[in-house]
Design an enzyme around this catalytic site. Sequence first.
Site, PDB file in Angstrom:
ATOM      1  N   ARG A 129      -8.001  59.050  63.708  1.00 37.52           N
ATOM      2  CA  ARG A 129      -7.129  58.115  64.407  1.00 37.52           C
ATOM      3  C   ARG A 129      -7.868  56.800  64.664  1.00 37.52           C
ATOM      4  O   ARG A 129      -9.035  56.800  65.033  1.00 37.52           O
ATOM      5  CB  ARG A 129      -6.657  58.719  65.724  1.00 37.52           C
ATOM      6  N   HIS A 191       1.305  47.951  67.159  1.00 38.79           N
ATOM      7  CA  HIS A 191       2.342  48.505  68.017  1.00 38.79           C
ATOM      8  C   HIS A 191       2.510  47.707  69.308  1.00 38.79           C
ATOM      9  O   HIS A 191       1.903  46.660  69.499  1.00 38.79           O
ATOM     10  CB  HIS A 191       2.104  49.996  68.266  1.00 38.79           C
TER      11      HIS A 191
END
EC number: 6.3.5.13
Lengths: 246, 448
Positions: A129, A191
């Site tokens: 990640r 995001h």
Amino acid sequence: MSASLKILHLFPRLLGLNGESGNVDILRLRSEWRGLPVEITRHDGGASAGFGEADLVFIGSGPTSAQLLAHPLVLDVAAELRELAADGRPFLAIGAGFQLLGQTIALEGGDVLEGAGVFPVATRHGGTRVVGDFVVESPRLGTVVGFENRGSFVDVGPHGTLGRVVYGRGNTETPFEEGFWEDNLLGTHMHGPILANNPGLADSLLDTARTRRGLSYTDPAPERLREIDDRAREARGTIAAAPLSE
Amino acid sequence: MALRTTAAVLVGRAVRVAARLRGGGSAIPGNIALRIDPGFLERTIARIPHGVVAVSGSNGKSTTTNMLAAIIRAHGLSVFTNPSGGNLPQGIASALLSEVSAGGRLNKDIAILEIDEGYGTRLAELLKPRTVLLLNIQIDQLNRYHEPDRVATMLGRVATASTDGLILNREDNFLVDMDARIPGRSGRRVSFFGGVPSLVDDASHGVASADRFDEGSAVPGSRAAAVEVVALDGARATLAIDPWTADGETGDSDAAGDAPSRTEIEVRLPARGMHYALDAAGAAATARSVLGERFRPELVTRALDTLETVYGRGEMLEVAGEQIEIIMMKNPASLQLNLDSLEGAPEQVFLAVDEGTPDPSWIYDIDFSALDHVDGITGSKAWQFAVRFGYLGIPVGEVDLDVRRALKAFLARPKPATGHKVMILNYEQMMLIRKILGFKELEGGGAA
């Protein structure tokens, strides 16, 4: 019919983990403060009411659990969304929403989900990640900054992107390019309220929507937007000067 | 091994003294002690007669641990606890260093430890808690945990470790049926705490529980509570406490409120706010679970009346004869709940946020209507907040990334006609600003 822009906000309940409804507010305010009213339709599932009138489509991000729940709901309206895209309506799709509007999503367990086919991209969950500040150099807009938090790779093939990664990872293992941006379709894993730091991106989406409808602003450069855009420039400068990641 | 422990304790202590002289405690001494003697923490903790109570959740860990330790002490037990924020293994080891003998013995009856949810699994293995109190699962540090579902899984593992008691917040979307989602264990009593529906609904953003997308087996609020907040008046709450019964409880009996024998007590909270009342209810329910028939509700009132607040949790600082309320914005839920509990828009308000909040995207989910302006913003995230306030139409005085200069300018502003100035700070800025203002005694670490 009064002249207003219509924004279709897809799955605000399921896909809005990172303050992404902020993007919709920002689009609305940037248009309304310039004298062009905005109507927002929120779609959380069910019949695709009001889709045909949408001038701009937004879909946000969310955890995998929410993505799996949103998946059948997205497929329910996939044909309508592809029509809107083909008709030149601008899309902004972020994270999990971007993945769902792509062609396929390969999950870590091996299952492959079919996407809505709006974006010609394929996602593969997995890998380490990536979490941290994200700086991208866009040929059209200059420096675009935000936050990257993803555990997947997206293959955009030979298509255009938001820009070249300056800090962060981007679409694939090789840090190089971020997102997808061609014509009216913009998808990214930058995001959260990407439009807050990058008002140029918001204006570009609004311009695409307005031009298609032949609508204009009565006050193209109101003072309060100028003030906000100065602050956003400072925010971009602060992040780009010393980006951090975990 | 004994020699190794002694070396770990002595070296760790020396480092601790050095760190204090420099003007701040930290997790470093604990870290060093653990390097010299990796088993130091586990072994020392395992010898505590009444074992370990672990407190975890997204928000309120420090406040609740502080409350629970006070309640247990009021019942006559000696307590080892970790200072707020020192909730990682090295922070807990640092706290141990100041209390153990050179041979590594700890002369305490019970340990009450706040544990970081991210380290919950590891700490549960290390500390083997007999009792676990879980407070809430809220949107928290997405940069670190990625999604609330993962936090739920991590806390589920901590809950599974409990042998004697598990205490859960019935108002939380994820915790209301946590007992049904983990392997059962004979001898483990499960109890709940909560608030009467009118109070939970009245809090303008409820209890800020994170959205849950899978099917739960129980609706929030539906379990019978051993301790229930039944009234709230400013910083005072009334708790209704079920009598202790030897045969245990399941949380599945009919709606609470029927039992005639419930004891009602009034307690003082660190500051206004339903979230603090729920913390107090959680602490009382846990003390009841740990102490059983020895538990005395009136001692909860006495303990909480004399409790000092934990830094930044409803704390009032006095600076040059002026009162300054500190609001810590640890994450969206704590900021929202603290904003909701403000009595009117503050006359003078200052905000400082830095890299300790790597991704402030969530400020677009926060309702800032409790503020009508902001006088000054500082910290590396200042401009991002200024953009947000711009879109909200909340006027912003000055943005200055130089924290000292911005702080000076804010302190120089006229005294508010009513009340006090307010500072909204993230954890790192709170520690920095306390230091700048000359409050030397820092927390025990954990941010390392």
